[in-house]
Enzyme design. Structure first.
Site, PDB file in Angstrom:
ATOM      1  CG  HIS A 176       9.128 -28.613 -51.943  1.00  0.00           C
ATOM      2  ND1 HIS A 176       8.785 -29.690 -51.152  1.00  0.00           N
ATOM      3  CD2 HIS A 176       8.196 -27.651 -51.718  1.00  0.00           C
ATOM      4  CE1 HIS A 176       7.673 -29.385 -50.484  1.00  0.00           C
ATOM      5  NE2 HIS A 176       7.305 -28.165 -50.804  1.00  0.00           N
ATOM      6  CB  ALA A 229       9.516 -19.490 -49.872  1.00  0.00           C
ATOM      7  CB  ALA A 246       5.890 -20.607 -42.633  1.00  0.00           C
ATOM      8  CE  LYS A 247       6.921 -25.203 -48.036  1.00  0.00           C
ATOM      9  NZ  LYS A 247       6.466 -25.791 -49.318  1.00  0.00           N
ATOM     10  CB  ALA A 248      11.321 -17.361 -47.178  1.00  0.00           C
TER      11      ALA A 248
END
Length: 307
Positions: free
Chosen positions: A237, A273, A277-279
């Site tokens: 994370h 993700a 917006a983590k990918a």
């Protein structure tokens, strides 16, 4: 719709790892297909000179025999940052101070405790090695904190590396190569326990928030960000969240044993993700389900054999 045939793998005597990976690609489905796609993606990430690769490591991978692999990825410049648990740093230091990890089959945990042996799956440690670990760390802490009583976790790990002389150490190699190591859950480890013991007689400030400044600078200093995620939990994370303000990672390979049905982070597919917006939209993501100590060496060997 184009339908491709599943080709059956042909395993021959004397074949190399690159040939094995290609045979997995000929099948193209299930675990074999995922291993092939992960290998191709990892090779592309390594080839991309504009991409910084963050490596996330959870679980007992150092005691599980992967210390040298992680150390070499730092030493050869493949990864730009390591995000890991305090436990893996603990076990790196255990060996740096002359200790070892042991293997055996069959165990009686109560008897092991009586003999001063701790167990991690089928990996064993000796209490006397931890006694050396404790005394060495207290000396190192005294040297570091006397000069820098207010320090970030990443800075502390870097400083510890300067006090080591084991060339196979992950922490020492990262110190020499200038590769930052982040351990947001450091306190939840034997190394963290030693820090707490040090504070019984000394006043220090271990600044976890300060790490976000250097990590953010690293994220925004590169055109693209890739991730190698071994296991899940806090390191996973922390790695993905560090890229949130740029819209997420551009590519990632994940190896996990966990499942997604319970909504756990560790078992979450990387595609999830994207909703946070983590990918990035359009990012290249591959999840392989299995034991990272068995799968990552094969995937890495396949990627390196094609460079």
């Amino acid at each position: 719709m184009l339908i491709l045939n599943v080709n059956h793998m042909n395993i021959t005597q004397g074949m190399g790892v690159a040939e094995l990976i290609e045979e997995m690609g000929r099948s193209g489905v299930l675990g074999a297909g995922r291993v092939h796609r992960a290998t191709k993606l990892l090779r592309g990430m390594i080839d991309d000179l504009e991409m910084a690769i963050f490596m996330s490591v959870a679980g007992p991978l150092v005691p599980g025999g992967m210390r040298r692999i992680i150390r070499d990825l730092i030493d050869d410049g493949t990864i730009s940052a390591l995000i890991t648990s305090g436990a893996n740093l603990t076990h790196d230091l255990l060996e740096a101070f002359g200790g070892a990890h042991y293997r055996d089959y069959g165990f009686d945990d109560e008897k092991l405790h009586q003999e001063g042996i701790g167990r991690i799956g089928d990996v064993y440690t000796r209490s006397e090695d931890f006694e050396v670990f404790e005394s060495e760390n207290q000396e190192i802490f005294s040297s570091i904190f006397s000069a820098k009583p207010h320090i970030s976790i990443q800075e502390l790990i870097h400083e510890i590396g300067g006090h080591l002389d084991d060339d196979m150490s992950i922490i020492r190699t990262a110190h020499l190569r200038g590769v930052p190591i982040y351990a947001p859950g450091l306190i939840d480890s034997m190394l963290g326990l030693q820090l707490w013991m040090y504070t019984q007689d000394n006043r220090i400030c271990l600044d976890a928030v300060k790490d976000m400044h250097s990590l953010s600078d690293l994220v925004f200093s590169h055109e693209r960000i890739g991730a190698i995620i071994l296991g899940g939990g806090l390191p996973k994370h922390y790695t993905l969240a560090s890229t949130l303000l740029r819209g997420g990672v551009d590519a990632a390979v994940q190896i996990t044993m966990d499942r997604s049905e319970t909504g756990s982070l560790s078992g979450a597919p990387l595609e999830e993700a994207k909703s946070w917006a983590k990918a990035q939209a359009g990012s290249n993501l591959v999840t392989v389900v299995g034991d990272a100590t068995a799968l990552f060496p094969v995937i890495l060997a396949g990627a390196l054999s094609e460079l």
